[in-house]
Design a protein around this motif. Structure first.
Motif, PDB file in Angstrom:
ATOM      1  N   UNK A  63      46.537  48.510  38.263  1.00 41.79           N
ATOM      2  CA  UNK A  63      46.799  47.382  39.150  1.00 41.79           C
ATOM      3  C   UNK A  63      47.916  46.469  38.633  1.00 41.79           C
ATOM      4  N   UNK A  64      49.035  47.068  38.203  1.00 43.63           N
ATOM      5  CA  UNK A  64      50.180  46.258  37.827  1.00 43.63           C
ATOM      6  C   UNK A  64      50.817  45.659  39.078  1.00 43.63           C
ATOM      7  N   UNK A  65      51.629  44.623  38.891  1.00 38.10           N
ATOM      8  CA  UNK A  65      52.307  43.986  40.016  1.00 38.10           C
ATOM      9  C   UNK A  65      53.198  44.992  40.739  1.00 38.10           C
ATOM     10  N   UNK A  66      53.955  45.768  39.977  1.00 31.67           N
ATOM     11  CA  UNK A  66      54.884  46.731  40.582  1.00 31.67           C
ATOM     12  C   UNK A  66      54.143  47.809  41.350  1.00 31.67           C
ATOM     13  N   UNK A  67      53.004  48.282  40.813  1.00 30.02           N
ATOM     14  CA  UNK A  67      52.231  49.311  41.504  1.00 30.02           C
ATOM     15  C   UNK A  67      51.683  48.793  42.827  1.00 30.02           C
ATOM     16  N   UNK A  68      51.086  47.594  42.801  1.00 26.57           N
ATOM     17  CA  UNK A  68      50.558  47.011  44.037  1.00 26.57           C
ATOM     18  C   UNK A  68      51.665  46.789  45.069  1.00 26.57           C
ATOM     19  N   UNK A  69      52.826  46.365  44.581  1.00 22.38           N
ATOM     20  CA  UNK A  69      53.957  46.120  45.478  1.00 22.38           C
ATOM     21  C   UNK A  69      54.433  47.427  46.120  1.00 22.38           C
ATOM     22  N   UNK A 101      36.327  46.823  38.514  1.00 20.59           N
ATOM     23  CA  UNK A 101      37.668  47.317  38.196  1.00 20.59           C
ATOM     24  C   UNK A 101      38.507  46.261  37.528  1.00 20.59           C
ATOM     25  N   UNK A 102      39.707  46.677  37.082  1.00 22.26           N
ATOM     26  CA  UNK A 102      40.617  45.733  36.457  1.00 22.26           C
ATOM     27  C   UNK A 102      41.005  44.628  37.436  1.00 22.26           C
ATOM     28  N   UNK A 103      41.215  43.451  36.888  1.00 23.18           N
ATOM     29  CA  UNK A 103      41.706  42.361  37.710  1.00 23.18           C
ATOM     30  C   UNK A 103      43.174  42.630  38.056  1.00 23.18           C
ATOM     31  N   UNK A 104      43.559  42.554  39.325  1.00 28.16           N
ATOM     32  CA  UNK A 104      44.953  42.836  39.705  1.00 28.16           C
ATOM     33  C   UNK A 104      45.923  41.854  39.044  1.00 28.16           C
ATOM     34  N   UNK A 105      46.991  42.391  38.472  1.00 28.33           N
ATOM     35  CA  UNK A 105      47.978  41.534  37.814  1.00 28.33           C
ATOM     36  C   UNK A 105      48.664  40.589  38.791  1.00 28.33           C
ATOM     37  N   UNK A 106      48.698  40.963  40.056  1.00 30.29           N
ATOM     38  CA  UNK A 106      49.386  40.119  41.031  1.00 30.29           C
ATOM     39  C   UNK A 106      48.648  38.789  41.221  1.00 30.29           C
ATOM     40  N   UNK A 107      47.359  38.744  40.835  1.00 27.35           N
ATOM     41  CA  UNK A 107      46.601  37.504  40.884  1.00 27.35           C
ATOM     42  C   UNK A 107      46.686  36.724  39.580  1.00 27.35           C
ATOM     43  N   UNK A 108      47.328  37.313  38.558  1.00 27.16           N
ATOM     44  CA  UNK A 108      47.365  36.697  37.240  1.00 27.16           C
ATOM     45  C   UNK A 108      48.776  36.405  36.739  1.00 27.16           C
TER      46      UNK A 108
END
Length: 681
Positions: A158-164, A379-386
């Motif tokens: 759940x990295x920012x780039x992956x979610x994007x 699951x992992x906390x999404x980086x886009x929220x952090x």
């Protein structure tokens, strides 16, 4: 098909297949993911989006891209080739080398990679790259016309780039019905991921029950760090065979400290127990640094691999590992959009992470330093929220120009989105309608955070581009090495040679200039020069590469690059003005006692010990006003990379609209218009 006397030809390059190809093919067929081969081909032929849910050691990262390449080959590549994204650049290179070996082709031709500033590819059949590389490619090719299949690996991270990427690709699939997207994730899929892929077929690969380890829970440990080290020493005293993996919370502090303690304790325990060799796991690679001795797998040497969350599924498991010690917690930097600062938080790992860690010891033992009934998140906390997503929002604004007007976020961060739009507005990256301005378009072309990109653009106006390029290149990697125990004074003395009275940004220019000079001196071995000065050679080489890339970018978009003038009074003033253009929201007011007050939210901050103005160096006084590159709400609330500035010439209007009534605001108003404040008294 066959050639001449019966030699089978490689379908990808037309050359005869080697004997190694058949040997590796036999190994590939034993991988767990191979059982999905027929179902995968059928599903991919029918669906645009396909999810494969399998553990990291199942072989999906190497086999799935090859299956996709065969699909593209059968269509004669009329829809494009294959791209496989990774969260880590080193892992992308490692996988590209392995897949090229399995396909019996050359790296850089049929299989290539592109990571950061390192590219080895031409007319690829399979391209391994990082998520952000593919995102930057979308700036010039929004619909990724070059690719027929895109494989997104390690989605569970759940990295920012992956979610994007996942959000944008949903829109791309609408415009390109022939495109296929394959998502690889470790089980179990979280509810938010399932909802995002609700119409896509999901292929689940269950792990064989025989490989599950014996799990021992020790209850809630308050002092998890020393409990983990004591457990390692107990395993070593028991003389049980096998190496150990220890998952700690913090990579920088705890891993370094654990290695030092285990080295000392291993020596103290005596040679009759055998040698204990602590080794730091390198995320994204199947190799280890520093490498163990040649006899590292011998029974009288026990390796203790020290790892953090970054190494959970980013390395090839070592067969000799029989024990996993899991602290069950992780330290992370979480961005707070209200105060525009990172906070260091300690939080539990997820159930997904816990399962990945258990699998590393195969059928042996996993010691969990948390209770059986601990409520771990799914699951992992999404980086886009952090994370600070200002750069992400700038990219999305650029995509609107390219024709992609919609990004379906898996988890939408509304507060961060609003803060990012406000920041881009103050950086003049947006026009009155909220669209990208001309400055914003140019900023999106520069591979830097928006604040730093704006400062680099401002340096073109103030004729200090050469100096700003050095600053921008040196801000990413930390070049100052942490000295070993007992050498702190010597390291401070060496670092003092580079310090500049104007501030840390100027000090970084001094370090980079000295590094470049050392490369030109015939009698100087650069790596030794770095060690002698307690500087990180690899970080400086990276800075050199970043600076060259930024220079090429400025030349490509035809921005002027001024001649160096570092050291003159005018150049110093101009460099500070350029920095203020990007970092005006992070300027500080000192309270008179050596503590700094953040103007926007009145938090008290300390200067980092390694700063020119820090306690480590002997300074007669501290500046009244400073700007900084980074601020973290942690134990000492440190500001990093600090430079003295003056607001007598530049008092940003941001503060007059956003600051509450305070002494700081009155000082700024008085500087801007002394007569107006006198009249109100």
């Amino acid at each position: 098909f066959y050639f001449g006397d019966g030699l089978e030809l490689n379908r990808f390059d037309g050359l005869p297949l080697s004997s190694r190809y058949y040997k590796l093919l036999a190994e590939r067929r034993t991988l767990p993911v191979w059982t999905l081969r027929r179902r995968f081909d059928d599903a991919l032929a029918r669906a645009q989006l396909l999810v494969v849910c399998a553990h990291a050691d199942a072989g999906g990262s190497t086999q799935v891209p090859q299956w996709c390449a065969e699909l593209c080959l059968s269509a004669r590549y009329r829809f494009g080739t294959v791209a496989c994204t990774q969260a880590c650049g080193q892992r992308a290179v490692h996988l590209a080398l392995r897949v090229a070996d399995e396909m019996d082709v050359n790296v850089g031709h049929e299989v290539g990679y592109s990571v950061g500033r390192e590219t080895c590819c031409c007319s690829d059949t399979v391209l391994y790259c990082t998520d952000d590389i593919l995102l930057r490619e979308m700036m010039s090719d929004p619909f990724l016309e070059h690719y027929g299949v895109i494989v997104i690996d390690q989605v569970h991270q759940r990295t920012v780039s992956t979610d994007l990427l996942l959000g944008l690709l949903k829109d791309v699939l609408v415009h390109r019905p022939e495109l296929r997207v394959v998502v690889l994730a470790a089980p179990p899929l979280t509810e938010s991921l399932r909802n995002h892929f609700r119409r896509a077929p999901i292929l689940n690969l269950e792990s064989p029950s025989s490989s599950l380890p014996e799990v021992v829970h020790s209850g809630g440990e308050k002092d998890y760090f020393y409990s983990a080290l004591r457990l390692v020493l107990e395993i070593h005293r028991a003389k049980e065979d096998g190496d150990v993996v220890v998952f700690l919370a913090s990579e920088e502090q705890e891993v370094r400290c654990a290695r030092s303690i285990l080295q000392k304790e291993g020596t103290r325990l005596g040679a009759h127990l055998g040698q204990m060799l602590p080794v730091v796991l390198v995320p994204g690679r199947g190799v280890l640094e520093p490498p163990p001795d040649e006899g590292g797998t011998c029974r009288n040497i026990r390796r203790v691999f020290l790892a953090t969350r970054h190494a959970e599924d980013a390395w090839c498991a070592v067969e000799s590992v029989n024990f996993v010690v899991d602290c069950g917690v992780q330290k992370k930097m979480v961005y707070n959009p209200r105060i525009r600062a990172n906070s260091e938080v300690l939080q539990p790992i997820s159930r997904c992470q816990a399962e990945l860690r258990r699998k590393m010891c195969g059928p042996a033992k996993c010691f969990c330093l948390y209770a059986t009934d601990s409520q771990l998140p799914a699951g992992r906390s999404p980086q886009i929220l952090e994370f600070n997503i200002t750069a992400t929002v700038l990219f999305l604004k650029r995509m609107e120009i390219g024709g992609l007007g919609h990004c379906e976020f898996i988890d939408r961060p509304p507060e961060s989105l609003m803060q990012s739009l406000e920041e881009l507005d103050y950086l003049a990256a947006l026009d009155d309608d909220g669209n990208l301005s001309e400055i914003g378009i140019v900023m999106s072309e520069i591979p830097l955070e928006p604040q730093l990109a704006k400062a680099l653009l401002a340096s073109c106006e103030f004729d200090c581009v050469s100096e700003m390029l050095s600053v921008a290149a040196m801000l990413s990697p930390t070049c100052f090495l942490e000295p070993p125990s007992g050498l702190s004074h010597e390291a401070s003395h060496c670092h003092r040679k580079f310090q500049h009275q104007e501030g840390d940004h100027f000090t970084l220019i001094n370090v980079f200039s000295a590094f470049k000079r050392s490369q030109k001196e015939p009698d100087v071995r650069v790596e030794k020069w770095c060690r002698d000065n307690f500087l990180d050679y690899s970080a400086l080489r990276m800075a050199e590469s970043i600076r060259a890339e930024l220079t090429d970018t400025l030349n490509r978009i035809e921005l002027p690059v001024s001649e160096p003038a570092f050291g003159t009074r005018k150049n110093s003033a101009d460099l500070k003005r350029a920095l203020l253009a990007g970092f005006f929201m992070q300027a500080r007011d000192v309270d008179g006692s050596g503590n700094y007050l953040i103007l926007a939210h009145k938090h008290v901050a300390q200067v980092h010990p390694r700063s020119v103005y820090g306690p480590r160096f002997d300074q007669t006084g501290v500046p009244e006003w400073v700007l900084f590159h980074e601020y973290t709400l942690a134990e000492n609330n440190c500001m990093r990379i600090v430079t003295a500035i003056s607001f007598t010439q530049t008092a940003p209007l941001y503060y007059f609209y956003n600051l509450p009534h305070s002494e700081s605001k009155e000082i700024l108003q008085h500087m801007l218009d002394p007569h107006a404040t006198d009249a109100t008294r």
